[in-house]
Design a protein around this motif. Structure first.
Motif, PDB file in Angstrom:
ATOM      1  N   ILE A   1      52.721  47.663  37.643  1.00  0.00           N
ATOM      2  CA  ILE A   1      53.776  48.616  37.286  1.00  0.00           C
ATOM      3  C   ILE A   1      54.145  49.466  38.491  1.00  0.00           C
ATOM      4  N   VAL A   2      53.137  49.942  39.203  1.00  0.00           N
ATOM      5  CA  VAL A   2      53.396  50.767  40.387  1.00  0.00           C
ATOM      6  C   VAL A   2      54.256  50.001  41.381  1.00  0.00           C
ATOM      7  N   GLU A   3      53.909  48.758  41.637  1.00  0.00           N
ATOM      8  CA  GLU A   3      54.658  47.968  42.613  1.00  0.00           C
ATOM      9  C   GLU A   3      56.059  47.644  42.106  1.00  0.00           C
ATOM     10  N   MET A   4      56.207  47.494  40.789  1.00  0.00           N
ATOM     11  CA  MET A   4      57.542  47.269  40.222  1.00  0.00           C
ATOM     12  C   MET A   4      58.424  48.495  40.386  1.00  0.00           C
ATOM     13  N   LEU A   5      57.816  49.663  40.420  1.00  0.00           N
ATOM     14  CA  LEU A   5      58.579  50.901  40.608  1.00  0.00           C
ATOM     15  C   LEU A   5      58.871  51.173  42.081  1.00  0.00           C
ATOM     16  N   VAL A   6      57.830  51.096  42.889  1.00  0.00           N
ATOM     17  CA  VAL A   6      57.953  51.491  44.287  1.00  0.00           C
ATOM     18  C   VAL A   6      58.550  50.374  45.149  1.00  0.00           C
ATOM     19  N   GLY A   7      58.257  49.125  44.803  1.00  0.00           N
ATOM     20  CA  GLY A   7      58.714  47.998  45.613  1.00  0.00           C
ATOM     21  C   GLY A   7      60.226  47.934  45.802  1.00  0.00           C
ATOM     22  N   PRO A   8      61.014  47.916  44.721  1.00  0.00           N
ATOM     23  CA  PRO A   8      62.473  47.854  44.879  1.00  0.00           C
ATOM     24  C   PRO A   8      63.042  49.051  45.637  1.00  0.00           C
TER      25      PRO A   8
ATOM     26  N   THR B   1      69.692  56.181  45.789  1.00  0.00           N
ATOM     27  CA  THR B   1      70.156  57.326  45.013  1.00  0.00           C
ATOM     28  C   THR B   1      69.193  57.682  43.890  1.00  0.00           C
ATOM     29  N   HIS B   2      69.385  58.867  43.342  1.00  0.00           N
ATOM     30  CA  HIS B   2      68.616  59.273  42.175  1.00  0.00           C
ATOM     31  C   HIS B   2      68.925  58.364  40.992  1.00  0.00           C
ATOM     32  N   ALA B   3      70.172  57.951  40.872  1.00  0.00           N
ATOM     33  CA  ALA B   3      70.552  57.077  39.754  1.00  0.00           C
ATOM     34  C   ALA B   3      69.785  55.759  39.818  1.00  0.00           C
ATOM     35  N   PHE B   4      69.613  55.233  41.015  1.00  0.00           N
ATOM     36  CA  PHE B   4      68.848  53.994  41.182  1.00  0.00           C
ATOM     37  C   PHE B   4      67.389  54.212  40.788  1.00  0.00           C
ATOM     38  N   ALA B   5      66.812  55.332  41.195  1.00  0.00           N
ATOM     39  CA  ALA B   5      65.430  55.637  40.838  1.00  0.00           C
ATOM     40  C   ALA B   5      65.278  55.747  39.317  1.00  0.00           C
ATOM     41  N   ASP B   6      66.214  56.423  38.675  1.00  0.00           N
ATOM     42  CA  ASP B   6      66.152  56.574  37.223  1.00  0.00           C
ATOM     43  C   ASP B   6      66.260  55.219  36.528  1.00  0.00           C
ATOM     44  N   GLU B   7      67.146  54.368  37.027  1.00  0.00           N
ATOM     45  CA  GLU B   7      67.330  53.045  36.431  1.00  0.00           C
ATOM     46  C   GLU B   7      66.061  52.207  36.570  1.00  0.00           C
ATOM     47  N   LEU B   8      65.398  52.319  37.709  1.00  0.00           N
ATOM     48  CA  LEU B   8      64.138  51.600  37.909  1.00  0.00           C
ATOM     49  C   LEU B   8      63.112  52.009  36.854  1.00  0.00           C
ATOM     50  N   VAL B   9      62.974  53.298  36.664  1.00  0.00           N
ATOM     51  CA  VAL B   9      61.999  53.787  35.689  1.00  0.00           C
ATOM     52  C   VAL B   9      62.335  53.277  34.295  1.00  0.00           C
ATOM     53  N   ASP B  10      63.596  53.374  33.904  1.00  0.00           N
ATOM     54  CA  ASP B  10      63.997  52.954  32.562  1.00  0.00           C
ATOM     55  C   ASP B  10      63.764  51.459  32.361  1.00  0.00           C
ATOM     56  N   ARG B  11      64.121  50.655  33.358  1.00  0.00           N
ATOM     57  CA  ARG B  11      63.963  49.204  33.233  1.00  0.00           C
ATOM     58  C   ARG B  11      62.498  48.795  33.206  1.00  0.00           C
ATOM     59  N   VAL B  12      61.710  49.377  34.089  1.00  0.00           N
ATOM     60  CA  VAL B  12      60.289  49.002  34.157  1.00  0.00           C
ATOM     61  C   VAL B  12      59.561  49.440  32.892  1.00  0.00           C
ATOM     62  N   LEU B  13      59.748  50.687  32.486  1.00  0.00           N
ATOM     63  CA  LEU B  13      59.063  51.156  31.287  1.00  0.00           C
ATOM     64  C   LEU B  13      59.555  50.435  30.035  1.00  0.00           C
ATOM     65  N   GLY B  14      60.812  50.018  30.069  1.00  0.00           N
ATOM     66  CA  GLY B  14      61.337  49.269  28.931  1.00  0.00           C
ATOM     67  C   GLY B  14      60.619  47.944  28.736  1.00  0.00           C
ATOM     68  N   GLY B  15      60.038  47.432  29.826  1.00  0.00           N
ATOM     69  CA  GLY B  15      59.344  46.151  29.727  1.00  0.00           C
ATOM     70  C   GLY B  15      57.860  46.269  29.465  1.00  0.00           C
ATOM     71  N   VAL B  16      57.290  47.458  29.679  1.00  0.00           N
ATOM     72  CA  VAL B  16      55.831  47.582  29.547  1.00  0.00           C
ATOM     73  C   VAL B  16      55.399  48.599  28.501  1.00  0.00           C
ATOM     74  N   SER B  17      56.329  49.319  27.927  1.00  0.00           N
ATOM     75  CA  SER B  17      55.959  50.303  26.908  1.00  0.00           C
ATOM     76  C   SER B  17      55.412  49.609  25.671  1.00  0.00           C
ATOM     77  N   LYS B  18      54.501  50.290  25.011  1.00  0.00           N
ATOM     78  CA  LYS B  18      53.882  49.715  23.815  1.00  0.00           C
ATOM     79  C   LYS B  18      54.933  49.576  22.722  1.00  0.00           C
ATOM     80  N   VAL B  19      54.982  48.412  22.121  1.00  0.00           N
ATOM     81  CA  VAL B  19      55.934  48.154  21.043  1.00  0.00           C
ATOM     82  C   VAL B  19      55.339  48.667  19.743  1.00  0.00           C
ATOM     83  N   THR B  20      56.073  49.506  19.085  1.00  0.00           N
ATOM     84  CA  THR B  20      55.612  50.044  17.797  1.00  0.00           C
ATOM     85  C   THR B  20      56.008  49.097  16.683  1.00  0.00           C
ATOM     86  N   GLU B  21      55.013  48.646  15.939  1.00  0.00           N
ATOM     87  CA  GLU B  21      55.287  47.718  14.856  1.00  0.00           C
ATOM     88  C   GLU B  21      55.800  48.490  13.635  1.00  0.00           C
TER      89      GLU B  21
END
Length: 209
Positions: A168-175, A188-208
């Protein structure tokens, strides 16, 4: 007979060494900004700092290692000025990550920090020992702070229990680092925000449901 007053203190060698060391590090950064890394020399650093070049070689084996120590000091001073006391943990993982990545964007876009970072990156590409020092002393401590914050989020149930924290760290910092290094697009800040949203969207716990 000495003319020194009985109450006068002898010169403090440690304090003198600290002053000389700081003068050398400041000189290295100033000269880097003026002439670039390729034209930076130990002789020039010594002259600017007002010390003999043997003083520099006594503490550092090369200009690259001088620059690494100068960068560590520079970033440490920046954290102190900003009142940085550690990775934020407000309970909102996305907000915390965005705050830190935005600050990283600001540093990458600031010539004061960008110039030494680019010089060290370039030098490390052909100097394995410097690259190892750079990773151990500057990069790894920063990545470890991300991991600690992500681990707390995982323990709180915000991330899937089997998620790989370093990935996860490398997915955030790498790009972010790639865009900065290759200048493929504005950082830009917008790019940083988009990275966080996209990465967390893929690894956040799915609530059943």
């Amino acid at each position: 007979m000495s003319s020194r007053s009985p109450d006068a203190k002898a010169p403090d060698p440690a304090r003198r060494n600290d002053r000389s060391r700081r003068a050398i590090l400041d000189a290295a950064l100033a000269l880097l900004a003026e002439v670039g890394y390729n034209k930076l020399t130990i002789e020039a650093i010594a002259a600017r700092a007002g010390v003999g070049k043997q003083t520099i070689y006594r503490w550092w084996p090369s200009k690259a290692v001088v620059l690494l120590d100068a960068s560590l000091t520079l970033f440490g001073d920046a954290e102190a000025e900003a009142g940085w006391t550690g990775f934020p943990d407000t309970g909102d993982l996305a907000a915390d990550l965005k705050l830190v990545l935005r600050a990283t964007v600001d540093q990458f876009n600031d010539e004061k920090y960008e110039a030494p970072a680019r010089a060290l990156t370039a030098a490390g590409a052909t100097d394995p020992e410097l690259s190892a020092r750079f990773t151990e002393q500057l990069l790894e401590p920063q990545l470890a702070l991300y991991e600690t914050r992500l681990r707390a989020a995982r323990e709180a149930g915000a991330l899937a229990p089997d998620v790989d924290l370093r990935l996860i760290v490398e997915m955030l910092v790498g790009p972010l680092t790639y865009r900065w290094l290759m200048r493929t697009a504005p950082l830009t800040h917008a790019f940083a925000d988009e990275l966080v949203d996209r990465v967390l969207g893929g690894v956040s716990k799915v609530t059943e449901g």
